[in-house]
Design a protein around this motif. Structure first.
Motif, PDB file in Angstrom:
ATOM      1  N   ASP A   1      18.091   1.500   1.193  1.00 31.39           N
ATOM      2  CA  ASP A   1      16.785   2.161   1.148  1.00 31.39           C
ATOM      3  C   ASP A   1      15.630   1.178   1.035  1.00 31.39           C
ATOM      4  OD1 ASP A   1      17.340   1.401  -1.465  1.00 31.39           O
ATOM      5  OD2 ASP A   1      17.161   3.413  -2.316  1.00 31.39           O
ATOM      6  N   THR A   2      15.938  -0.105   0.842  1.00 29.89           N
ATOM      7  CA  THR A   2      14.897  -1.138   0.782  1.00 29.89           C
ATOM      8  C   THR A   2      14.959  -2.070   1.998  1.00 29.89           C
ATOM      9  OG1 THR A   2      16.383  -2.551  -0.519  1.00 29.89           O
ATOM     10  CG2 THR A   2      14.899  -1.114  -1.746  1.00 29.89           C
ATOM     11  N   LEU A   3      15.662  -1.650   3.031  1.00 24.76           N
ATOM     12  CA  LEU A   3      15.934  -2.496   4.200  1.00 24.76           C
ATOM     13  C   LEU A   3      14.686  -3.165   4.752  1.00 24.76           C
ATOM     14  CD1 LEU A   3      17.803  -3.433   6.585  1.00 24.76           C
ATOM     15  CD2 LEU A   3      17.189  -1.272   7.715  1.00 24.76           C
ATOM     16  N   TYR A   4      13.670  -2.383   5.060  1.00 23.49           N
ATOM     17  CA  TYR A   4      12.512  -2.932   5.769  1.00 23.49           C
ATOM     18  C   TYR A   4      11.598  -3.744   4.857  1.00 23.49           C
ATOM     19  CZ  TYR A   4      14.097   0.143   9.498  1.00 23.49           C
ATOM     20  OH  TYR A   4      14.856   0.762  10.456  1.00 23.49           O
ATOM     21  N   LEU A   5      11.542  -3.399   3.581  1.00 24.00           N
ATOM     22  CA  LEU A   5      10.720  -4.210   2.688  1.00 24.00           C
ATOM     23  C   LEU A   5      11.308  -5.604   2.531  1.00 24.00           C
ATOM     24  CD1 LEU A   5       9.813  -1.218   1.749  1.00 24.00           C
ATOM     25  CD2 LEU A   5       8.909  -2.468  -0.196  1.00 24.00           C
ATOM     26  N   GLU A   6      12.625  -5.669   2.396  1.00 21.72           N
ATOM     27  CA  GLU A   6      13.257  -6.970   2.209  1.00 21.72           C
ATOM     28  C   GLU A   6      13.172  -7.825   3.469  1.00 21.72           C
ATOM     29  OE1 GLU A   6      17.167  -6.259   0.614  1.00 21.72           O
ATOM     30  OE2 GLU A   6      16.361  -5.308  -1.196  1.00 21.72           O
TER      31      GLU A   6
ATOM     32  N   TRP B   1       0.854  -1.184   0.000  1.00 23.27           N
ATOM     33  CA  TRP B   1       0.000   0.000   0.000  1.00 23.27           C
ATOM     34  C   TRP B   1       0.890   1.234   0.000  1.00 23.27           C
ATOM     35  CZ3 TRP B   1      -4.302  -1.128   4.208  1.00 23.27           C
ATOM     36  CH2 TRP B   1      -5.080  -2.231   3.782  1.00 23.27           C
ATOM     37  N   LEU B   2       0.425   2.281  -0.616  1.00 22.16           N
ATOM     38  CA  LEU B   2       1.165   3.541  -0.649  1.00 22.16           C
ATOM     39  C   LEU B   2       0.857   4.345   0.611  1.00 22.16           C
ATOM     40  CD1 LEU B   2       2.987   5.340  -2.469  1.00 22.16           C
ATOM     41  CD2 LEU B   2       0.872   6.451  -3.236  1.00 22.16           C
ATOM     42  N   ASP B   3       1.901   4.793   1.288  1.00 25.83           N
ATOM     43  CA  ASP B   3       1.712   5.621   2.484  1.00 25.83           C
ATOM     44  C   ASP B   3       1.743   7.089   2.059  1.00 25.83           C
ATOM     45  OD1 ASP B   3       1.323   6.180   5.187  1.00 25.83           O
ATOM     46  OD2 ASP B   3       3.459   6.263   5.619  1.00 25.83           O
ATOM     47  N   ASN B   4       0.755   7.458   1.276  1.00 23.94           N
ATOM     48  CA  ASN B   4       0.685   8.839   0.785  1.00 23.94           C
ATOM     49  C   ASN B   4      -0.632   9.043   0.048  1.00 23.94           C
ATOM     50  OD1 ASN B   4       1.649  11.455   0.380  1.00 23.94           O
ATOM     51  ND2 ASN B   4       2.568  10.938  -1.599  1.00 23.94           N
ATOM     52  N   ILE B   5      -1.106  10.272   0.040  1.00 19.92           N
ATOM     53  CA  ILE B   5      -2.233  10.674  -0.795  1.00 19.92           C
ATOM     54  C   ILE B   5      -2.122  12.177  -1.016  1.00 19.92           C
ATOM     55  CG2 ILE B   5      -3.726  10.882   1.244  1.00 19.92           C
ATOM     56  CD1 ILE B   5      -4.899  10.030  -2.321  1.00 19.92           C
ATOM     57  N   THR B   6      -2.183  12.576  -2.273  1.00 19.71           N
ATOM     58  CA  THR B   6      -2.282  13.997  -2.609  1.00 19.71           C
ATOM     59  C   THR B   6      -3.233  14.108  -3.792  1.00 19.71           C
ATOM     60  OG1 THR B   6      -0.541  14.100  -4.290  1.00 19.71           O
ATOM     61  CG2 THR B   6       0.158  14.347  -1.991  1.00 19.71           C
TER      62      THR B   6
ATOM     63  N   ILE C   1       4.123   1.968   2.347  1.00 21.88           N
ATOM     64  CA  ILE C   1       5.442   2.567   2.136  1.00 21.88           C
ATOM     65  C   ILE C   1       5.343   3.926   1.440  1.00 21.88           C
ATOM     66  CG2 ILE C   1       6.735   0.417   2.098  1.00 21.88           C
ATOM     67  CD1 ILE C   1       6.481   0.346  -0.904  1.00 21.88           C
ATOM     68  N   PRO C   2       6.295   4.824   1.745  1.00 19.47           N
ATOM     69  CA  PRO C   2       6.354   6.103   1.029  1.00 19.47           C
ATOM     70  C   PRO C   2       6.674   5.888  -0.454  1.00 19.47           C
ATOM     71  CG  PRO C   2       7.755   6.107   2.999  1.00 19.47           C
ATOM     72  CD  PRO C   2       7.349   4.690   2.756  1.00 19.47           C
ATOM     73  N   GLU C   3       6.343   6.877  -1.273  1.00 16.26           N
ATOM     74  CA  GLU C   3       6.626   6.784  -2.706  1.00 16.26           C
ATOM     75  C   GLU C   3       8.100   6.518  -2.992  1.00 16.26           C
ATOM     76  OE1 GLU C   3       4.545   9.426  -5.782  1.00 16.26           O
ATOM     77  OE2 GLU C   3       4.207  10.437  -3.854  1.00 16.26           O
ATOM     78  N   LYS C   4       8.972   7.224  -2.291  1.00 17.83           N
ATOM     79  CA  LYS C   4      10.402   7.071  -2.525  1.00 17.83           C
ATOM     80  C   LYS C   4      10.837   5.619  -2.323  1.00 17.83           C
ATOM     81  CE  LYS C   4      14.866   8.846  -0.832  1.00 17.83           C
ATOM     82  NZ  LYS C   4      15.510   9.758   0.153  1.00 17.83           N
ATOM     83  N   THR C   5      10.307   4.988  -1.283  1.00 19.47           N
ATOM     84  CA  THR C   5      10.659   3.598  -0.988  1.00 19.47           C
ATOM     85  C   THR C   5      10.045   2.650  -2.010  1.00 19.47           C
ATOM     86  OG1 THR C   5      10.706   4.210   1.349  1.00 19.47           O
ATOM     87  CG2 THR C   5      10.707   1.866   0.843  1.00 19.47           C
ATOM     88  N   LEU C   6       8.824   2.934  -2.431  1.00 18.48           N
ATOM     89  CA  LEU C   6       8.172   2.126  -3.461  1.00 18.48           C
ATOM     90  C   LEU C   6       8.999   2.123  -4.744  1.00 18.48           C
ATOM     91  CD1 LEU C   6       5.657   0.614  -4.662  1.00 18.48           C
ATOM     92  CD2 LEU C   6       4.786   2.883  -5.277  1.00 18.48           C
TER      93      LEU C   6
ATOM     94  N   LEU D   1      -2.119  -8.066   9.680  1.00 19.53           N
ATOM     95  CA  LEU D   1      -1.013  -7.297  10.250  1.00 19.53           C
ATOM     96  C   LEU D   1      -0.428  -6.400   9.163  1.00 19.53           C
ATOM     97  CD1 LEU D   1       0.520  -7.129  12.974  1.00 19.53           C
ATOM     98  CD2 LEU D   1       2.074  -8.868  12.083  1.00 19.53           C
ATOM     99  N   LEU D   2      -0.186  -5.141   9.517  1.00 24.52           N
ATOM    100  CA  LEU D   2       0.339  -4.160   8.570  1.00 24.52           C
ATOM    101  C   LEU D   2       1.642  -3.580   9.101  1.00 24.52           C
ATOM    102  CD1 LEU D   2      -1.633  -1.374   6.730  1.00 24.52           C
ATOM    103  CD2 LEU D   2       0.412  -0.780   8.046  1.00 24.52           C
ATOM    104  N   TRP D   3       2.667  -3.558   8.257  1.00 26.44           N
ATOM    105  CA  TRP D   3       3.942  -2.931   8.621  1.00 26.44           C
ATOM    106  C   TRP D   3       3.889  -1.478   8.195  1.00 26.44           C
ATOM    107  CZ3 TRP D   3       5.182  -6.599  11.558  1.00 26.44           C
ATOM    108  CH2 TRP D   3       5.265  -7.935  11.161  1.00 26.44           C
ATOM    109  N   ALA D   4       4.065  -0.574   9.144  1.00 28.14           N
ATOM    110  CA  ALA D   4       4.052   0.861   8.877  1.00 28.14           C
ATOM    111  C   ALA D   4       5.399   1.459   9.253  1.00 28.14           C
ATOM    112  CB  ALA D   4       2.935   1.538   9.664  1.00 28.14           C
ATOM    113  N   SER D   5       5.618   2.698   8.844  1.00 25.16           N
ATOM    114  CA  SER D   5       6.894   3.377   9.110  1.00 25.16           C
ATOM    115  C   SER D   5       8.048   2.518   8.604  1.00 25.16           C
ATOM    116  CB  SER D   5       7.046   3.655  10.617  1.00 25.16           C
ATOM    117  OG  SER D   5       8.211   4.378  10.904  1.00 25.16           O
TER     118      SER D   5
END
Length: 368
Positions: free
Chosen positions: A269-274, A15-20, A285-290, A255-259
């Motif tokens: 920069d992909t530490l937590y996703l991996e 999921w994207l952690d952003n909305i604009t 995740i933020p756009e930059k991380t995605l 369960l959802l992983w946030a932050s």
């Protein structure tokens, strides 16, 4: 197949952690659905504060609503619901294809209500009714008052994203509230299928201890806490209590992983996703991380259902002087305070833009 698609195949939702409004109007969010298997999004006061402060996409709407007498929270929730209902409609096919498991967007109640259970329940119900979308979660923090509100909201049939959870114990409290709400619905003859996720914040752990632990332990605390919580999650899903609810038609509270954006510039920069690749979970995740993960992320082995080496790592942190139980309480309190500050900042920027635009002046920010 890029790494985001591999995670999707593994059974983890991104999921994207952003909305604009810019993400919606440019077609970027739609592209993320197609290119990166994004199947939902989350929002919070900080995200909206940055979106409204930093762009002029909202200026016309703010000007019209202010001229009609709207201000403060009422004006903000109008803006947020306009964005999130559009996003919910984009994700509706995913929601329907997965029978309500995926395809969700999230809107947070006012952080100022974090210690007021009754007011939280009222606002959650009102916001969900206004949205009129089956795939919109209302976010309630897992504070002591929030736990009460979560049970009552689930009983009332309001889908809930439990936010600001930092430990296994806080997760289990949220899961207990969810199950009590479902059990009460079953006892009352109501439909037991009410959506919910429980959001564990990860990277803030590592930020909190970065100057207190040896180099060998850097950026390992959040992952160990996540592993410990994942074990509790898997154990709950095979428990007799949950099986009884599942047999009655209830859906698991995923369960959802946030932050999960990397905060340490020296770390990948992909530490937590991996590290947090796990079936039947979500990573927001933020756009930059995605974009980074789609470009060069690697999907390795699934997270161990038994928690892997979490307890050994946590024992090493304890030897280094880290009291994870006390720190979890502190992080939750600080998280609530941070969202309250963002909320105050958000109200201030809306008031400032309303006043500036009423004079016919530009509201500031850029189209982005």
């Amino acid at each position: 197949m890029n790494a985001t698609q591999q995670l999707h195949e593994l059974g983890q939702s991104l999921w994207l952690d952003n909305i604009t409004r810019g993400l919606l109007e440019s077609g970027t969010l739609q592209r993320y659905l197609h290119d990166f298997s994004v199947t939902g999004l989350t929002s919070n006061p900080t995200i909206f504060d940055l979106a409204i402060r930093g762009t002029n996409f909202y200026d016309e709407a703010i000007q019209k609503k202010a001229a009609a007498g709207k201000s403060g929270e009422a004006l903000f929730f109008d803006l947020a619901l306009e964005d999130l209902t559009r996003a919910a409609d984009l994700f509706r096919p995913s929601h329907e294809a997965t029978a309500g498991v995926d395809g969700w967007v999230s809107l947070e109640v006012s952080p100022l209500l974090a210690n007021d259970a009754a007011a939280t329940v009222r606002e959650a119900a009102q916001l969900h009714a206004r949205a009129a979308r089956p795939n919109l979660f209302i976010k309630i923090p897992g504070t002591p008052a929030g736990i009460i509100a979560i049970e009552e909201s689930i009983f009332a049939g309001v889908p809930i994203n439990v936010t600001l959870l930092f430990s296994r114990e806080q997760y289990l409290a949220a899961a207990g509230a969810y199950m009590r709400g479902i059990e009460r619905r079953i006892a009352a003859g109501r439909d037991p299928k009410v959506g919910s996720v429980a959001s564990i914040f990860v990277s803030r752990w590592d930020v909190a201890v970065k100057d207190q632990v040896p180099e060998a332990l850097r950026n390992r605390l959040g992952i160990a806490i996540a592993q410990r919580t994942y074990r509790a999650y898997r154990e709950l899903l095979v428990s007799s209590r949950w099986r009884t609810l599942a047999n009655a038609g209830a859906q698991p509270q995923r369960l959802l992983w946030a932050s999960t954006g990397t905060k340490d510039p020296a770390a990948p920069d992909t530490l937590y996703l991996e590290a947090l690749a796990a079936p039947d979970t979500i990573n927001t995740i933020p756009e930059k991380t995605l974009l980074a993960f789609a470009d060069h992320g690697i999907v390795n082995a699934d997270m161990a259902a038994d928690g892997g080496d979490a307890e050994e790592v946590l024992a090493a942190f304890a030897q280094a002087g880290v009291d994870d139980a006390a720190l979890a309480t502190r992080l939750q309190r600080e998280g609530a305070e941070s969202f309250s500050k963002s909320w105050s900042d958000l109200m201030a920027v809306i008031a400032s833009k309303s006043a500036t635009l009423a004079k016919g002046q530009p509201g500031g920010g850029a189209q982005s």
